[in-house]
Design a protein around this motif. Structure first.
Motif, PDB file in Angstrom:
ATOM      1  N   LEU A  43      15.865   2.976  -1.035  1.00  0.00           N
ATOM      2  CA  LEU A  43      15.493   2.823   0.431  1.00  0.00           C
ATOM      3  C   LEU A  43      14.127   2.186   0.514  1.00  0.00           C
ATOM      4  O   LEU A  43      13.384   1.975  -0.368  1.00  0.00           O
ATOM      5  N   VAL A  44      14.146   1.483   1.533  1.00  0.00           N
ATOM      6  CA  VAL A  44      12.915   0.549   2.014  1.00  0.00           C
ATOM      7  C   VAL A  44      12.110   1.587   2.995  1.00  0.00           C
ATOM      8  O   VAL A  44      12.777   2.131   4.043  1.00  0.00           O
ATOM      9  N   GLY A  45      11.003   1.522   2.666  1.00  0.00           N
ATOM     10  CA  GLY A  45      10.200   2.313   3.819  1.00  0.00           C
ATOM     11  C   GLY A  45       8.397   1.890   3.336  1.00  0.00           C
ATOM     12  O   GLY A  45       8.186   1.168   2.708  1.00  0.00           O
ATOM     13  N   ASP A  46       7.708   2.774   4.190  1.00  0.00           N
ATOM     14  CA  ASP A  46       6.304   2.790   3.841  1.00  0.00           C
ATOM     15  C   ASP A  46       5.779   3.789   2.939  1.00  0.00           C
ATOM     16  O   ASP A  46       5.896   4.926   3.354  1.00  0.00           O
ATOM     17  N   TYR A  47       5.555   3.247   1.689  1.00  0.00           N
ATOM     18  CA  TYR A  47       5.102   4.120   0.448  1.00  0.00           C
ATOM     19  C   TYR A  47       3.710   3.986   0.166  1.00  0.00           C
ATOM     20  O   TYR A  47       3.371   4.359  -0.948  1.00  0.00           O
ATOM     21  N   THR A  48       3.030   3.444   1.079  1.00  0.00           N
ATOM     22  CA  THR A  48       1.450   3.155   0.680  1.00  0.00           C
ATOM     23  C   THR A  48       0.679   4.437   0.441  1.00  0.00           C
ATOM     24  O   THR A  48      -0.097   4.331  -0.553  1.00  0.00           O
ATOM     25  N   GLN A  49       1.039   5.459   0.917  1.00  0.00           N
ATOM     26  CA  GLN A  49       0.266   6.895   0.494  1.00  0.00           C
ATOM     27  C   GLN A  49       0.550   6.975  -1.061  1.00  0.00           C
ATOM     28  O   GLN A  49      -0.197   7.652  -1.562  1.00  0.00           O
ATOM     29  N   HIS A  50       1.498   6.734  -1.541  1.00  0.00           N
ATOM     30  CA  HIS A  50       1.824   6.999  -2.958  1.00  0.00           C
ATOM     31  C   HIS A  50       0.969   6.198  -4.246  1.00  0.00           C
ATOM     32  O   HIS A  50       1.027   6.579  -5.216  1.00  0.00           O
ATOM     33  N   PHE A  51       0.455   5.258  -3.358  1.00  0.00           N
ATOM     34  CA  PHE A  51      -0.323   4.156  -4.373  1.00  0.00           C
ATOM     35  C   PHE A  51      -2.000   4.592  -4.144  1.00  0.00           C
ATOM     36  O   PHE A  51      -2.737   3.811  -4.763  1.00  0.00           O
ATOM     37  N   GLU A  52      -2.173   5.381  -3.100  1.00  0.00           N
ATOM     38  CA  GLU A  52      -3.726   5.781  -2.869  1.00  0.00           C
ATOM     39  C   GLU A  52      -4.629   6.135  -4.079  1.00  0.00           C
ATOM     40  O   GLU A  52      -5.895   5.807  -4.140  1.00  0.00           O
ATOM     41  N   THR A  53      -3.910   6.559  -5.223  1.00  0.00           N
ATOM     42  CA  THR A  53      -4.646   7.291  -6.169  1.00  0.00           C
ATOM     43  C   THR A  53      -4.306   6.399  -7.562  1.00  0.00           C
ATOM     44  O   THR A  53      -5.092   6.623  -8.599  1.00  0.00           O
ATOM     45  N   THR A  54      -3.794   5.284  -7.534  1.00  0.00           N
ATOM     46  CA  THR A  54      -3.706   4.263  -8.534  1.00  0.00           C
ATOM     47  C   THR A  54      -3.702   2.848  -8.084  1.00  0.00           C
ATOM     48  O   THR A  54      -3.653   2.215  -7.128  1.00  0.00           O
ATOM     49  N   ASP A  55      -4.014   2.099  -9.147  1.00  0.00           N
ATOM     50  CA  ASP A  55      -3.974   0.621  -9.081  1.00  0.00           C
ATOM     51  C   ASP A  55      -2.869  -0.017  -9.579  1.00  0.00           C
ATOM     52  O   ASP A  55      -2.442  -1.079  -9.366  1.00  0.00           O
ATOM     53  N   LYS A  56      -1.845   0.908 -10.145  1.00  0.00           N
ATOM     54  CA  LYS A  56      -0.705   0.383 -10.695  1.00  0.00           C
ATOM     55  C   LYS A  56       0.353  -0.158  -9.505  1.00  0.00           C
ATOM     56  O   LYS A  56       0.453   0.553  -8.635  1.00  0.00           O
ATOM     57  N   LYS A  57       1.070  -0.917 -10.012  1.00  0.00           N
ATOM     58  CA  LYS A  57       2.288  -1.261  -8.875  1.00  0.00           C
ATOM     59  C   LYS A  57       3.393  -0.539  -9.023  1.00  0.00           C
ATOM     60  O   LYS A  57       4.195  -0.574  -7.852  1.00  0.00           O
ATOM     61  N   VAL A  58       3.687   0.242 -10.168  1.00  0.00           N
ATOM     62  CA  VAL A  58       4.915   1.250 -10.149  1.00  0.00           C
ATOM     63  C   VAL A  58       4.363   2.497 -10.342  1.00  0.00           C
ATOM     64  O   VAL A  58       3.632   2.709 -11.137  1.00  0.00           O
ATOM     65  N   ILE A  59       5.081   3.440  -9.650  1.00  0.00           N
ATOM     66  CA  ILE A  59       5.010   4.973  -9.710  1.00  0.00           C
ATOM     67  C   ILE A  59       6.456   5.299 -10.231  1.00  0.00           C
ATOM     68  O   ILE A  59       7.306   5.196  -9.352  1.00  0.00           O
ATOM     69  N   MET A  60       6.466   6.452 -10.873  1.00  0.00           N
ATOM     70  CA  MET A  60       7.525   6.989 -11.419  1.00  0.00           C
ATOM     71  C   MET A  60       7.553   8.607 -11.267  1.00  0.00           C
ATOM     72  O   MET A  60       6.410   9.126 -11.862  1.00  0.00           O
ATOM     73  N   TYR A  61       8.197   9.193 -10.498  1.00  0.00           N
ATOM     74  CA  TYR A  61       8.241  10.735 -10.232  1.00  0.00           C
ATOM     75  C   TYR A  61       9.205  11.216 -11.336  1.00  0.00           C
ATOM     76  O   TYR A  61      10.416  10.927 -11.171  1.00  0.00           O
TER      77      TYR A  61
END
Length: 131
Positions: A43-61
């Protein structure tokens, strides 16, 4: 005799066409059903909130017990992909972010403006190239 052969031939053609139309219609209905009932893997969307606590370009839940999460970790290591892992089952803030993704399984990978469900190496590489 030729009238009978003509009727038989005409009947075979009509039944064949009806069979093709019915089969095609059924296949189309099945594809439409899958389109509306299966979850989208990317899915394409606005996921900027997920990157607020990291400088990494990839987040895995992910979780500790998930075998696909383990394969995803191995893939990231093999490919040299730096990532941040969040475990919604152990971290309340991660759980809140995970819920906002609308996902119901693991792993969920967020890269830029894409949410990727599962280990889809092709989509992961595409998303990384878009960054």
């Amino acid at each position: 005799m030729s009238i009978t052969k003509g009727r038989v031939f005409k009947g075979v053609i009509v039944y064949t066409l009806l069979l093709l139309i019915g089969t095609s219609s059924g296949y189309g209905v099945m594809l439409g059903y899958k389109e509306f009932t299966e979850p989208k893997l990317v899915l394409v969307g606005d996921y900027t909130q997920h990157f607020e606590t990291t400088d990494k370009k990839v987040i895995m839940y992910g979780t500790d017990w998930c075998p696909v999460c383990e394969r995803t970790r191995e893939f990231f290591i093999e490919e040299g992909i730096a990532y941040k892992e969040l475990n919604p089952e152990k971290d309340e803030y991660a759980f809140e972010l995970y819920k906002k993704l609308g996902a119901n399984g693991y792993p969920v990978i967020v890269i830029g403006n894409k949410r990727i469900f599962g280990l889809d190496t092709k989509e992961i590489k595409l998303a990384l190239n878009e960054r």
